[in-house]
Design a protein around this motif. Structure first.
Motif, short mmCIF file in Angstrom:
data_model
loop_
_atom_site.label_atom_id
_atom_site.label_comp_id
_atom_site.label_asym_id
_atom_site.label_seq_id
_atom_site.Cartn_x
_atom_site.Cartn_y
_atom_site.Cartn_z
N VAL A 7 0.85 -1.20 0.00
CA VAL A 7 0.00 0.00 0.00
C VAL A 7 0.88 1.25 0.00
CG1 VAL A 7 -1.72 1.34 1.30
CG2 VAL A 7 -1.95 -1.15 1.11
N LEU A 8 1.93 1.25 0.82
CA LEU A 8 2.81 2.43 0.87
C LEU A 8 3.51 2.65 -0.47
CD1 LEU A 8 4.27 2.21 4.49
CD2 LEU A 8 2.77 3.98 3.55
N ARG A 10 2.31 1.81 -3.42
CA ARG A 10 1.31 2.36 -4.34
C ARG A 10 1.07 3.85 -4.06
NH1 ARG A 10 -3.73 -1.64 -3.59
NH2 ARG A 10 -2.87 -3.63 -4.28
N VAL A 11 0.98 4.21 -2.80
CA VAL A 11 0.71 5.62 -2.47
C VAL A 11 1.86 6.49 -2.95
CG1 VAL A 11 0.03 7.22 -0.66
CG2 VAL A 11 -0.46 4.84 -0.39
N ALA A 14 1.56 7.01 -6.67
CA ALA A 14 0.32 7.63 -7.15
C ALA A 14 0.16 9.09 -6.73
CB ALA A 14 -0.89 6.84 -6.65
N ARG A 15 0.80 9.50 -5.65
CA ARG A 15 0.47 10.80 -5.08
C ARG A 15 0.93 11.94 -6.00
NH1 ARG A 15 4.67 12.33 -0.49
NH2 ARG A 15 6.35 10.92 -1.05
N PRO A 16 0.20 13.08 -5.91
CA PRO A 16 0.61 14.25 -6.68
C PRO A 16 1.88 14.83 -6.08
CG PRO A 16 -1.23 14.80 -5.25
CD PRO A 16 -1.01 13.32 -5.11
N ALA A 18 3.01 18.20 -6.40
CA ALA A 18 3.02 19.62 -6.02
C ALA A 18 2.66 19.81 -4.55
CB ALA A 18 2.04 20.39 -6.89
N PRO A 19 3.46 20.57 -3.83
CA PRO A 19 3.12 20.85 -2.42
C PRO A 19 1.92 21.78 -2.33
CG PRO A 19 5.10 22.06 -3.07
CD PRO A 19 4.71 21.22 -4.25
N VAL A 20 1.18 21.68 -1.25
CA VAL A 20 -0.05 22.46 -1.09
C VAL A 20 0.09 23.39 0.11
CG1 VAL A 20 -2.54 22.30 -0.67
CG2 VAL A 20 -1.37 20.51 -1.99
N THR A 21 -0.26 24.64 -0.05
CA THR A 21 -0.31 25.54 1.10
C THR A 21 -1.76 25.64 1.57
OG1 THR A 21 0.49 27.03 -0.61
CG2 THR A 21 1.32 27.40 1.62
N VAL A 22 -1.93 25.53 2.86
CA VAL A 22 -3.29 25.54 3.41
C VAL A 22 -3.62 26.95 3.92
CG1 VAL A 22 -4.79 24.62 5.21
CG2 VAL A 22 -3.12 23.12 4.08
N PRO A 23 -4.65 27.58 3.33
CA PRO A 23 -5.05 28.89 3.86
C PRO A 23 -5.76 28.71 5.20
CG PRO A 23 -6.56 28.23 2.11
CD PRO A 23 -5.51 27.15 2.21
N ARG A 24 -5.54 29.62 6.12
CA ARG A 24 -6.19 29.54 7.44
C ARG A 24 -6.85 30.88 7.73
NH1 ARG A 24 -5.93 24.32 9.96
NH2 ARG A 24 -4.02 23.35 9.19
N ASP A 25 -7.61 31.40 6.79
CA ASP A 25 -8.17 32.73 7.03
C ASP A 25 -9.60 32.67 7.57
OD1 ASP A 25 -8.94 31.70 4.63
OD2 ASP A 25 -8.40 33.43 3.42
N SER B 56 -10.14 26.01 3.15
CA SER B 56 -9.15 25.37 4.02
C SER B 56 -9.36 23.86 4.02
CB SER B 56 -9.27 25.89 5.45
OG SER B 56 -8.98 27.26 5.49
N ALA B 59 -8.03 22.37 0.90
CA ALA B 59 -6.56 22.42 0.85
C ALA B 59 -5.93 21.42 1.83
CB ALA B 59 -6.08 23.84 1.16
N THR B 298 -5.63 4.08 -4.00
CA THR B 298 -4.37 4.52 -4.62
C THR B 298 -4.55 4.69 -6.13
OG1 THR B 298 -3.68 2.21 -4.52
CG2 THR B 298 -2.74 3.69 -2.90
N LEU B 301 -6.07 7.93 -6.56
CA LEU B 301 -5.07 8.96 -6.26
C LEU B 301 -4.19 9.25 -7.47
CD1 LEU B 301 -3.82 10.67 -3.92
CD2 LEU B 301 -2.32 8.74 -3.45
N ALA B 302 -3.99 8.26 -8.31
CA ALA B 302 -3.09 8.42 -9.45
C ALA B 302 -3.71 9.27 -10.55
CB ALA B 302 -2.71 7.04 -10.00
N ARG B 307 -8.73 12.43 -8.55
CA ARG B 307 -8.31 12.22 -7.16
C ARG B 307 -9.03 13.11 -6.17
NH1 ARG B 307 -3.09 14.90 -8.51
NH2 ARG B 307 -2.26 12.82 -8.90
#
Ligand code: SF4
Lengths: 200, 470
Positions: A7-8, A10-11, A14-16, A18-25, B56, B59, B298, B301-302, B307
């Motif tokens: 599973v790890l 595969r993850v 498969a994962r994207p 690009a890093p994601v910034t989380v808005p907290r407004d 939020s 994200a 998964t 997810l791909a 996703r």
């Protein structure tokens, strides 16, 4: 390969990337209303009964609420003055579930935090709240809230909890179901009666 | 490969046609979806920062998907340190096998269950039954559905297709006696029946709405208290959790505990929320197992577009605003995930071309996107899945011809003129309706689910030219 590794793996593929910034407004602090009034209003809306009193009236208020209880359960660390006006039988831990399930048993606890905006009491198994079964099995729960424990919204409430790894129970009104033709019925499994005493 | 109850046995159009004949179902559903969505709108309107919370929430979930390997191992370490045992499962069969073995080890033949989508997805109850273990659903609606030998029709209110007298009959047939068919009397009958089970159960089985990586905490959101019973009273607790349920920090719950209750039941907060971390001595189950399940996640997810379906927090808001769901109900979707989210989640989770009619079970009206608390662009994913999925040959040929005609203005105008000439006798034959109910094959595919409108008598350009010269 073990299921875990598979599973790890595969993850990882498969994962994207690009890093994601989380808005907290969103609102972190919820002010502008009388929070005590708001909490009372929300709790009543949830079919809980609410009484407000000063510190010296607390024992009397609890005594009245317990008047029809055949026994009162209190957590190990509950202040002794809570029960000053109660004449009935007091049950203390260790208790069997069957004791809690007996008819007419009421449980008396404090809480860790109360959320005004949503009408929610948060129990974190502190000394005046005890283990989770105490506020679950009896049919009647009386909860004491001090005004200093009331916050506006959910973010402030979670930030106040001392230790998130303790068992936490969020209670918003008595147990309820809407499963039969969307009719709200109070009390299927938890306490059917929730009384809140707000102490100024 | 994935499996379980996410693959429809019948194509959506076939199942939908059957369900459309059920007037009781349609009346109940209409009432339920409209009531819940009106309540939801009122409650969302109370929150001035709702859009900020949605952004939020979306994200945080996207962040989770991009860091899932680290967060899963972090969750595993924290939960293990807190006294839980973590298991992993590649697919539905493996997850069921793990849970069945764990229950067997306890030597019990009956378990109590909290309502959970993932255990329905993997078909856990059937697997347990095959191993001689009775799984008792304790959510009132799930209990009704289970006693009726039926399947749920809504994520949130699974027994919404039954009315009170039907429920009373179902109870009677199963030895639960209620004096009347009033909802409080029925609830009381369920309470008595289940309390005996709660007090004697040695194993509880749950899902989780959220799993916090930094602390190893699991969260269950509910109303009735049956969840608290299952999570608190048994000696052993087994929680089955989809790998996408992870949240990085405890603080992230401040967003989701605001988004979920208002989106799902239209309440400021649901009556009960339970959070627990591994084992707490002297409080609750002393043996805690967590089964982390992939089952097609998964593969989902791909897919760059698809996703976003993994952000879903199963609030069911998209069901309640969907015009297609409102008419056909949950059973037509054939999967445990009905409605708009089901139309994008089921084909992706099941993979391999199963459920390929589901992405067409929508009008693409966009109401689900507006309602979704984590901003899943369901219409976008539907269109994406339609493009990637196989198409019927007749539709492909028709669409190709249509696109050739529409690429050139003169060709288009000529085609419209021809269509109008051809339509004149039909218009006369159809009278005022101005629509054709059944077209000949292969266009009969099109008119089997809708009327075909006749071309307008005049084009807009013709009308405009006429108006200008008047
Ligand atoms: S897709 Fe969005 S609206 Fe639908 S159930 Fe999931 S979270 Fe709720």
């Amino acid at each position: 390969m073990s299921a875990r590794d598979e599973v790890l793996r595969r993850v990882r593929t498969a994962r994207p990337s690009a890093p994601v910034t989380v808005p907290r407004d969103y609102r972190a602090v919820d002010e502008g209303d009388d929070l005590v009034e708001l909490l009372v209003d929300r709790l009543v809306d949830y079919k809980a009964t609410v009484r407000r009193c000063g510190p010296h009236e607390l024992a009397g208020a609890i005594g009245e609420l317990l008047s029809d209880a055949s026994a009162a359960v209190v957590p190990p660390g509950a202040p002794p003055e809570w029960l000053e006006a109660y004449q009935g039988r007091v049950l203390r831990e260790p208790l069997a579930v069957a004791d809690l399930d007996a008819p007419g048993v009421a449980v008396l606890t404090g809480c860790a935090v109360a959320v005004a905006r949503t009408g929610t009491l948060i129990l974190d198994a502190g000394p005046d709240q005890g283990r989770r079964a105490l506020t679950l099995v009896p049919d009647h729960h009386i909860c004491v809230v001090h005004t200093g424990q009331i916050v506006g919204g959910v973010p402030e409430a979670l930030a106040r909890l001392a230790d998130p790894t303790r068992p936490l129970t969020l209670v918003s009104g008595p147990s309820a179901t809407s499963d039969i033709e969307l009719n709200r019925v109070e009390g299927v499994h938890g306490p059917r009666r929730l009384d809140v005493v707000v102490v100024d | 490969m994935s499996g379980g109850n996410i693959v429809a046995r019948l194509p959506f159009p076939v199942a939908a046609r059957k369900e459309l004949g059920d007037a009781q179902l349609r009346a109940n559903l209409r009432n339920a979806t409209h009531t819940i969505r009106d309540k939801r709108l009122r409650m969302v309107g109370e929150v001035p920062d709702w859009e900020e919370l949605r952004r939020s929430g979306a994200a945080i979930k996207d962040d989770v998907l991009s860091r899932l390997p680290e967060l899963l191992t972090q969750f595993e370490a924290a939960a293990t340190a807190a006294g839980a045992t973590v298991h992993w499962a590649r697919d539905a069969a493996e997850a069921c096998a793990v849970v069945t073995a764990l229950v067997r080890d306890t030597g019990t033949a009956e378990v109590v269950k909290v309502k959970s989508m993932v255990t329905q997805e993997i078909g856990l109850n059937d697997s347990l039954e095959a191993a001689g273990i009775a799984a008792v659903e304790t959510d009132l609606a799930e209990l009704i559905v289970q006693l009726a030998g039926d399947t749920p029709s809504h994520i949130l209110v699974p027994a919404i297709h039954y009315n009170r007298s039907q429920i009373r009959d179902i109870f009677h047939r199963n030895g639960l006696s209620a004096l009347t068919d009033d909802p409080p009397a029925l609830a009381e009958a369920a309470r008595r029946h289940l309390r005996a089970k709660f007090l004697s159960a040695r194993v509880g089985i749950s899902g989780a709405n959220f799993a916090v990586a930094e602390s190893g905490t699991l969260v269950v959101v509910e109303s009735e208290g049956n969840g608290r019973m299952c999570l608190t009273l048994p000696e052993t607790l087994i929680s089955v959790v989809g790998i996408e349920k992870i949240l990085p920090t405890f603080r992230d719950l401040e967003v989701f505990l605001q988004l979920l209750p208002r989106s799902s039941t239209g309440e400021r907060m649901n009556p009960y929320t339970s959070l627990w971390t591994g084992v707490t001595p002297g409080d609750g189950p002393q043996t805690v197992h967590i089964v982390l399940v992939d089952n097609g996640r998964t593969e989902t997810l791909a897919d760059d577009v698809g996703r976003q379906a993994l952000r879903c927090i199963r609030c069911s808001a998209c069901l309640n605003v969907c015009p297609v769901y409102e008419r056909v109900g949950g059973h037509a979707y054939g999967s445990v995930y009905p409605g708009p989210i089901g139309a994008i989640l089921s084909p992706q989770l099941s993979g391999g071309g199963a459920n390929r009619t589901l992405p067409y079970a929508s009008t693409l009206c966009g109401a689900c996107y507006d309602a979704c608390p984590v901003r899943i662009n369901i219409p976008e994913v539907l269109v994406h899945l339609r493009q990637t999925g196989p198409h019927p040959p007749a539709e492909r040929a028709a669409m190709r011809a249509l696109s050739w005609i529409m690429r050139d203005r003169r060709r288009y105008a000529a085609a419209l003129r021809a269509a109008r000439r051809g339509a004149a006798p039909i218009r006369w034959a159809t009278g005022r309706r101005g629509a054709v109910r059944h077209l000949p094959w292969p266009l009969s595919k099109w008119t089997s689910t809708r009327d075909a409108p006749l071309p307008a008598k005049q084009t807009f350009r013709e009308w405009w030219a006429h108006e200008r010269t008047r």
